[in-house]
Motif scaffolding. Structure first.
Motif, PDB file in Angstrom:
ATOM      1  N   GLU A  50       7.916  -5.884  10.704  1.00  0.00           N
ATOM      2  CA  GLU A  50       8.432  -6.700   9.603  1.00  0.00           C
ATOM      3  C   GLU A  50       8.220  -8.187   9.879  1.00  0.00           C
ATOM      4  OE1 GLU A  50      12.382  -7.046   6.748  1.00  0.00           O
ATOM      5  OE2 GLU A  50      12.486  -5.892   8.622  1.00  0.00           O
ATOM      6  N   ASP A  51       8.484  -8.600  11.116  1.00  0.00           N
ATOM      7  CA  ASP A  51       8.292 -10.006  11.482  1.00  0.00           C
ATOM      8  C   ASP A  51       6.840 -10.440  11.284  1.00  0.00           C
ATOM      9  OD1 ASP A  51      10.937 -10.303  12.127  1.00  0.00           O
ATOM     10  OD2 ASP A  51      10.658 -10.010  14.297  1.00  0.00           O
ATOM     11  N   GLU A  52       5.909  -9.514  11.518  1.00  0.00           N
ATOM     12  CA  GLU A  52       4.487  -9.853  11.413  1.00  0.00           C
ATOM     13  C   GLU A  52       3.925  -9.598  10.010  1.00  0.00           C
ATOM     14  OE1 GLU A  52       1.987  -8.587  14.573  1.00  0.00           O
ATOM     15  OE2 GLU A  52       3.464  -9.042  16.146  1.00  0.00           O
ATOM     16  N   GLY A  53       4.791  -9.199   9.076  1.00  0.00           N
ATOM     17  CA  GLY A  53       4.380  -9.108   7.679  1.00  0.00           C
ATOM     18  C   GLY A  53       3.707  -7.813   7.275  1.00  0.00           C
ATOM     19  N   PHE A  54       3.801  -6.757   8.113  1.00  0.00           N
ATOM     20  CA  PHE A  54       3.157  -5.490   7.778  1.00  0.00           C
ATOM     21  C   PHE A  54       4.046  -4.588   6.924  1.00  0.00           C
ATOM     22  CE2 PHE A  54       0.949  -6.739  11.727  1.00  0.00           C
ATOM     23  CZ  PHE A  54      -0.359  -6.761  11.256  1.00  0.00           C
ATOM     24  N   GLN A  57      11.456  -5.231   3.527  1.00  0.00           N
ATOM     25  CA  GLN A  57      12.678  -4.571   3.067  1.00  0.00           C
ATOM     26  C   GLN A  57      12.872  -4.926   1.599  1.00  0.00           C
ATOM     27  OE1 GLN A  57      16.249  -5.790   5.122  1.00  0.00           O
ATOM     28  NE2 GLN A  57      17.221  -3.799   4.799  1.00  0.00           N
ATOM     29  N   PRO A  58      12.666  -3.954   0.679  1.00  0.00           N
ATOM     30  CA  PRO A  58      12.722  -4.284  -0.749  1.00  0.00           C
ATOM     31  C   PRO A  58      14.119  -4.666  -1.229  1.00  0.00           C
ATOM     32  CG  PRO A  58      12.500  -1.923  -0.441  1.00  0.00           C
ATOM     33  CD  PRO A  58      12.359  -2.540   0.917  1.00  0.00           C
ATOM     34  N   THR A  67       3.587  -3.633   3.137  1.00  0.00           N
ATOM     35  CA  THR A  67       3.100  -4.767   2.345  1.00  0.00           C
ATOM     36  C   THR A  67       1.594  -4.615   2.138  1.00  0.00           C
ATOM     37  OG1 THR A  67       2.627  -6.059   4.322  1.00  0.00           O
ATOM     38  CG2 THR A  67       4.842  -6.264   3.375  1.00  0.00           C
ATOM     39  N   ASP A  68       1.016  -5.525   1.351  1.00  0.00           N
ATOM     40  CA  ASP A  68      -0.451  -5.523   1.210  1.00  0.00           C
ATOM     41  C   ASP A  68      -1.120  -5.614   2.575  1.00  0.00           C
ATOM     42  OD1 ASP A  68      -0.007  -5.489  -1.485  1.00  0.00           O
ATOM     43  OD2 ASP A  68      -0.832  -7.488  -1.894  1.00  0.00           O
ATOM     44  N   LYS A  69      -0.553  -6.448   3.452  1.00  0.00           N
ATOM     45  CA  LYS A  69      -1.113  -6.616   4.801  1.00  0.00           C
ATOM     46  C   LYS A  69      -1.009  -5.312   5.589  1.00  0.00           C
ATOM     47  CE  LYS A  69      -0.599  -9.504   8.966  1.00  0.00           C
ATOM     48  NZ  LYS A  69       0.203 -10.592   9.607  1.00  0.00           N
ATOM     49  N   GLY A  70       0.112  -4.601   5.403  1.00  0.00           N
ATOM     50  CA  GLY A  70       0.274  -3.322   6.100  1.00  0.00           C
ATOM     51  C   GLY A  70      -0.708  -2.276   5.611  1.00  0.00           C
ATOM     52  N   TYR A  71      -0.886  -2.176   4.289  1.00  0.00           N
ATOM     53  CA  TYR A  71      -1.882  -1.245   3.743  1.00  0.00           C
ATOM     54  C   TYR A  71      -3.285  -1.606   4.229  1.00  0.00           C
ATOM     55  CZ  TYR A  71       1.385   0.781   0.307  1.00  0.00           C
ATOM     56  OH  TYR A  71       2.415   1.448  -0.318  1.00  0.00           O
ATOM     57  N   ARG A  72      -3.565  -2.919   4.306  1.00  0.00           N
ATOM     58  CA  ARG A  72      -4.897  -3.364   4.745  1.00  0.00           C
ATOM     59  C   ARG A  72      -5.186  -2.874   6.161  1.00  0.00           C
ATOM     60  NH1 ARG A  72      -8.952  -4.432   2.114  1.00  0.00           N
ATOM     61  NH2 ARG A  72      -9.607  -2.726   3.428  1.00  0.00           N
ATOM     62  N   LEU A  73      -4.222  -3.048   7.052  1.00  0.00           N
ATOM     63  CA  LEU A  73      -4.422  -2.602   8.433  1.00  0.00           C
ATOM     64  C   LEU A  73      -4.538  -1.085   8.488  1.00  0.00           C
ATOM     65  CD1 LEU A  73      -4.631  -3.406  11.399  1.00  0.00           C
ATOM     66  CD2 LEU A  73      -2.135  -3.192  11.557  1.00  0.00           C
ATOM     67  N   PHE A  74      -3.723  -0.391   7.700  1.00  0.00           N
ATOM     68  CA  PHE A  74      -3.795   1.072   7.656  1.00  0.00           C
ATOM     69  C   PHE A  74      -5.191   1.532   7.248  1.00  0.00           C
ATOM     70  CE2 PHE A  74      -3.521   4.915   4.982  1.00  0.00           C
ATOM     71  CZ  PHE A  74      -2.985   5.822   5.894  1.00  0.00           C
ATOM     72  N   VAL A  75      -5.749   0.938   6.179  1.00  0.00           N
ATOM     73  CA  VAL A  75      -7.082   1.323   5.711  1.00  0.00           C
ATOM     74  C   VAL A  75      -8.149   0.950   6.742  1.00  0.00           C
ATOM     75  CG1 VAL A  75      -8.858   0.844   3.960  1.00  0.00           C
ATOM     76  CG2 VAL A  75      -6.477   1.243   3.270  1.00  0.00           C
ATOM     77  N   ASP A  76      -8.034  -0.243   7.308  1.00  0.00           N
ATOM     78  CA  ASP A  76      -9.052  -0.699   8.272  1.00  0.00           C
ATOM     79  C   ASP A  76      -9.078   0.176   9.525  1.00  0.00           C
ATOM     80  OD1 ASP A  76      -9.786  -2.729   6.596  1.00  0.00           O
ATOM     81  OD2 ASP A  76      -8.686  -4.306   7.667  1.00  0.00           O
ATOM     82  N   PRO A 246       5.742  -4.341 -10.174  1.00  0.00           N
ATOM     83  CA  PRO A 246       6.989  -5.101 -10.027  1.00  0.00           C
ATOM     84  C   PRO A 246       7.566  -5.640 -11.321  1.00  0.00           C
ATOM     85  CG  PRO A 246       5.091  -6.324  -9.162  1.00  0.00           C
ATOM     86  CD  PRO A 246       4.626  -4.927  -9.427  1.00  0.00           C
ATOM     87  N   LEU A 247       6.746  -5.977 -12.281  1.00  0.00           N
ATOM     88  CA  LEU A 247       7.251  -6.509 -13.548  1.00  0.00           C
ATOM     89  C   LEU A 247       7.045  -5.469 -14.640  1.00  0.00           C
ATOM     90  CD1 LEU A 247       5.936 -10.162 -13.155  1.00  0.00           C
ATOM     91  CD2 LEU A 247       8.257  -9.318 -12.782  1.00  0.00           C
ATOM     92  N   VAL A 248       5.883  -5.518 -15.288  1.00  0.00           N
ATOM     93  CA  VAL A 248       5.549  -4.519 -16.298  1.00  0.00           C
ATOM     94  C   VAL A 248       4.103  -4.106 -16.117  1.00  0.00           C
ATOM     95  CG1 VAL A 248       7.227  -5.264 -18.021  1.00  0.00           C
ATOM     96  CG2 VAL A 248       5.010  -6.380 -17.920  1.00  0.00           C
ATOM     97  N   ILE A 249       3.752  -3.009 -16.741  1.00  0.00           N
ATOM     98  CA  ILE A 249       2.404  -2.472 -16.584  1.00  0.00           C
ATOM     99  C   ILE A 249       1.401  -3.184 -17.501  1.00  0.00           C
ATOM    100  CG2 ILE A 249       2.439  -0.654 -18.338  1.00  0.00           C
ATOM    101  CD1 ILE A 249       1.341   1.245 -16.213  1.00  0.00           C
ATOM    102  N   ARG A 250       1.906  -3.943 -18.472  1.00  0.00           N
ATOM    103  CA  ARG A 250       1.035  -4.544 -19.476  1.00  0.00           C
ATOM    104  C   ARG A 250      -0.081  -5.416 -18.888  1.00  0.00           C
ATOM    105  NH1 ARG A 250       3.086  -8.164 -24.678  1.00  0.00           N
ATOM    106  NH2 ARG A 250       1.013  -8.693 -25.461  1.00  0.00           N
ATOM    107  N   PRO A 251       0.199  -6.328 -17.911  1.00  0.00           N
ATOM    108  CA  PRO A 251      -0.894  -7.139 -17.367  1.00  0.00           C
ATOM    109  C   PRO A 251      -2.018  -6.305 -16.759  1.00  0.00           C
ATOM    110  CG  PRO A 251       1.225  -8.029 -16.690  1.00  0.00           C
ATOM    111  CD  PRO A 251       1.491  -6.694 -17.313  1.00  0.00           C
TER     112      PRO A 251
END
Length: 338
Positions: A50-54, A57-58, A67-76, A246-251
């Motif tokens: 969490e401290d390193e941004g991976f 806590q929602p 997080t996006d960073k966590g998914y990135r490392l997982f995929v890489d 997080p907001l709406v699906i429209r965008p």
């Protein structure tokens, strides 16, 4: 660099969150995964992640999400993509093998990708600029009117009508057809102008006007398709993931309606490798809550177009990547055999 143990904790968090849609706590991780350490050690590893941004806590619960960073490392750090089962591979082959023409191939591919991944599927038509000539047919509709049919190596068919300046006989037509094909078949579109520029001079004076008209039409056909064509399907799949946005699906839906945005998502077609862009790696503001998986496909070693899927960042990355790669491979085989 994270230790291998903390990478394993991150992998477990990603897998559980994708599977359960619920934030993941240390107790659940130790119960579901053989991490070989105590819950206290897992809690400490999660604090570091969490401290390193991976992970984050929602809300005030004990659970964490990637997080996006966590998914990135997982995929890489994926060891490999999830292979399709034998029934899945047979289903892909049988479904695509029934296609009757290029439009049908693209339409079937979109449906198949959307069904396999349960995401939004995007398939780019093979570009004329990256194609080669398979055959040029010339048909006489009347003594002074011809039809030109251009067939590419990717199965694309273009038809054009030509009004001749003078009647053009069957013998001359057969001669032009043979000479034209002998020069351009198997050649890239960009090479064709130089290959045919002296062709009118090899015909009798009374036929040169018609030969020139045929060549003009052919060259216009090779260059006029500047607009890239796409097909999209499975947009309704996004409604299954309403809470992932997080907001709406429209965008997201608005972004998917813009052709320029989709082309940028797919990237350069000549790049045949797989690309995974996660969350804020997508430049378009409406797609920062999505992940995009794309790969090139073609009838040879070089990609002639791209296909891929768009879904929430909470995505089964190994399964999605495996499905996208497998479908691209089958589409390439069909184009090579068509």
């Amino acid at each position: 660099m994270l230790s291998e143990r903390r990478l394993e904790v991150l992998r477990a968090i990603v897998q559980d969150y994708v599977g359960t849609e619920e934030p993941v706590g240390s107790k659940a991780l130790t119960e579901r995964h053989r991490l070989g350490v105590s819950p206290a050690t897992v809690r400490n590893d999660m604090a570091v992640l969490e401290d390193e941004g991976f992970i984050a806590q929602p809300h005030t619960s004990a659970g964490r999400i990637p997080t996006d960073k966590g998914y990135r490392l997982f995929v890489d750090r994926l060891a490999g993509v999830k292979p399709l089962s034998s029934p899945e591979r047979r289903a892909i082959h049988n479904f695509l093998d029934c296609a009757v023409d290029l439009d049908d191939v693209v339409a079937r591919t979109v449906r198949l990708l959307a069904q396999l991944t349960r995401q939004v599927a995007i398939v780019q038509y093979p570009s004329l600029t990256r194609s080669t000539v398979r055959h040029v047919e010339l048909l006489a509709l009347s003594p002074a009117r011809l039809m030109l049919v251009l067939i590419t190596d990717t199965g694309r068919v273009e038809q054009r009508m030509i009004d001749c300046p003078a009647p053009f006989g069957e013998t001359s037509l057969a001669d032009l057809r043979a000479r034209l094909n002998s020069r351009v078949v198997g050649r890239r579109f960009s090479d064709v102008p130089l290959l045919v520029q002296d062709l009118p001079e090899s015909f009798e004076n009374e036929d040169r006007g018609t030969v020139a008209a045929v060549l003009t039409t052919l060259l216009e056909t090779l260059v006029e398709e500047t607009e890239e064509r796409l097909m999209i399907g499975g947009t309704s799949n996004l409604t299954r993931f309403g809470h992932d946005f997080p907001l709406v699906i429209r965008p997201v839906l608005e972004a998917l309606e813009e052709q320029v945005v989709l082309l940028k998502l797919l990237g350069e077609a000549t790049d045949s490798g797989m690309t995974v862009r996660i969350g804020h790696e997508n430049a378009h503001e409406g797609l920062t809550s999505t992940s995009v998986v794309t790969v090139g496909y073609g009838s040879g070693d070089e990609a002639v177009a791209k296909l891929g899927v768009v879904g929430p960042t909470r995505m089964d990355y190994p399964g999605t990547m495996g499905a996208v790669r497998a479908v691209a491979r089958y589409v390439g085989q069909i184009l090579a055999e068509s």
